[in-house]
Write a protein that holds these residues in place. Structure first.
Motif, PDB file in Angstrom:
ATOM      1  N   ALA A 234      73.827  13.418 -11.462  1.00 37.48           N
ATOM      2  CA  ALA A 234      72.675  14.331 -11.404  1.00 37.48           C
ATOM      3  C   ALA A 234      72.539  15.162 -12.669  1.00 37.48           C
ATOM      4  N   GLU A 238      68.654  12.665 -12.704  1.00 39.85           N
ATOM      5  CA  GLU A 238      68.416  12.864 -11.274  1.00 39.85           C
ATOM      6  C   GLU A 238      67.956  11.567 -10.611  1.00 39.85           C
ATOM      7  N   TRP A 242      69.754  10.034  -7.358  1.00 41.69           N
ATOM      8  CA  TRP A 242      68.942   9.672  -6.190  1.00 41.69           C
ATOM      9  C   TRP A 242      69.251   8.240  -5.744  1.00 41.69           C
ATOM     10  N   ASN A 364      63.053  15.589  -8.117  1.00 43.06           N
ATOM     11  CA  ASN A 364      63.927  16.392  -8.971  1.00 43.06           C
ATOM     12  C   ASN A 364      64.091  17.815  -8.450  1.00 43.06           C
ATOM     13  N   GLN A 365      65.204  18.418  -8.803  1.00 42.34           N
ATOM     14  CA  GLN A 365      65.549  19.731  -8.278  1.00 42.34           C
ATOM     15  C   GLN A 365      64.498  20.782  -8.616  1.00 42.34           C
TER      16      GLN A 365
END
Length: 373
Positions: A234, A238, A242, A364-365
């Motif tokens: 990550a 990302e 995932w 994405n975060q």
């Protein structure tokens, strides 16, 4: 997701029970490769390419009743597999399920999918080809390649064969959707990231043969990873993280907005409607993503998160999947065609690098944090 690696006996039993899996159209006669310059607008595939796919598929059998029956059985099996992929996707992701139910409550005629999207690792046969073969065998045609240098990704999209929708069918039972498959260019990643990905993809090299089955069963084709390895991926990609925990699961389905019959058949109105209902939309580059030629308009929700127990016993929240929306405008040369006569072939086809690059951010975060912000 459970692991296919630990379920090989179950897989064998499933394959032994299925009388339809060997029923394949010759993919060598169905695939047409087209390349395009990176970053340029994707041109409309010619009708000749689509026709070539249809003609090639017809050569797979005679016009006898047996040939017709075989194709009907193949289509039934194919749609069943898509249906199982969709079921896994909806069971794991409450937002897409709620959005689909909400749109259907307003527009209850026929809800069509523009495309289905998957992510893969481009290494050891686990990349695009591992999943594409399932669609090519049914009659899909390989179209354009898209490149995403900053994300170290490439993608191909595949056009569906000309098959009539099941009467009254929606979703996977409606007009067959395009398919968009991307892959991480693993060899361009750091050595540490490459080592993690190889660790899992090389544990059971045969897993790549069951990409479609993995997606339909909601299983990983490798062992569950360590939480520390997920975090390591990550930090660099990302997308890689995932894929490690979601495998071949549907990354998203896309509603064909212009095919809706209600006032929601314009993407700006649909976006406003969903935001008023409390849904968070991907804001990267703006909620509405527009191709340079103005013909392809896209948006998406922010991905759902699920609780995932890693092999070391650690439980974390991980990003799952989302739902996308696409409106394809009528091409300039068909502007004079009466609205009642407009077909999908009159509209902007293909995909756009700039749009897709921003849509990728849905898991994405930076976008996920907006769900609780």
């Amino acid at each position: 997701m459970i692991s296919l690696y630990s379920s090989s006996s179950a897989i064998k039993a499933f394959l032994d029970r299925s009388p339809f899996l060997p029923l394949r159209f010759p993919s060598s006669s169905l695939s047409v490769s087209v390349s395009s310059s990176v970053g340029s607008p994707i041109r409309l595939p010619s009708a000749e390419k689509r026709a070539h796919s249809i003609v090639a598929a017809s050569r797979g059998g005679s016009m006898s009743s047996n040939g017709d029956d075989s194709r009907q059985v193949a289509e039934s099996f194919f749609r069943s597999v898509l249906g199982q992929m969709e079921t896994v996707y909806l069971n794991r992701n409450p937002t897409p399920k709620s959005v689909l139910e909400l749109v259907k409550s307003v527009d209850d005629v026929q809800l069509c999918y523009d495309h289905l999207a998957f992510r893969t690792f481009g290494i050891g046969g686990y990349g695009i080809d591992s999943l594409a073969s399932f669609f090519l065998d049914y009659g899909y045609t390989q179209m354009d390649e898209l490149r995403f240098p900053a994300k170290k990704l490439r993608a191909l999209w595949f056009a569906p064969p000309d098959v009539s929708a099941i009467p009254g069918g929606s979703g996977v039972n409606g007009p067959l959707p395009r398919v968009f498959i991307s892959e991480l260019l693993v060899e361009q990643m750091s050595s540490q990231t490459q080592d993690v990905i190889r660790k899992y993809t090389e544990t059971w090299p045969g897993g790549k043969k069951y990409a479609a089955l993995s997606s339909a069963l909601g299983t990983l084709p490798w062992e569950k990873p360590l939480s520390s390895e997920f975090e390591k991926l990550a930090r660099e990609s990302e997308y890689a993280a995932w894929t490690l925990v979601n495998g071949y699961a549907l990354n998203h389905v896309t509603i064909s907005v212009h095919r809706l019959k209600s006032h929601l058949n314009k993407i700006k109105k649909l976006n406003q409607f969903l935001e008023e209902k409390g849904f968070k939309l991907n804001s990267e580059g703006g909620v509405l993503k527009v191709s340079p030629d103005g013909g392809l308009l896209q948006s998406s929700t922010v991905a759902d998160s699920i609780s995932f127990k890693f092999s070391d016993g650690v439980t974390k929240s991980i990003p799952c999947s989302y739902i996308e929306f696409a409106e394809r405008l009528v091409l300039p040369q068909y502007q004079n065609v009466p609205e009642t006569e407009i077909q999908e072939s009159h509209r902007r086809d293909g995909f756009e690098v700039g749009n897709a690059d921003k849509i990728f951010e849905s898991t994405n975060q930076g976008q996920l944090s907006r769900r609780t912000g």
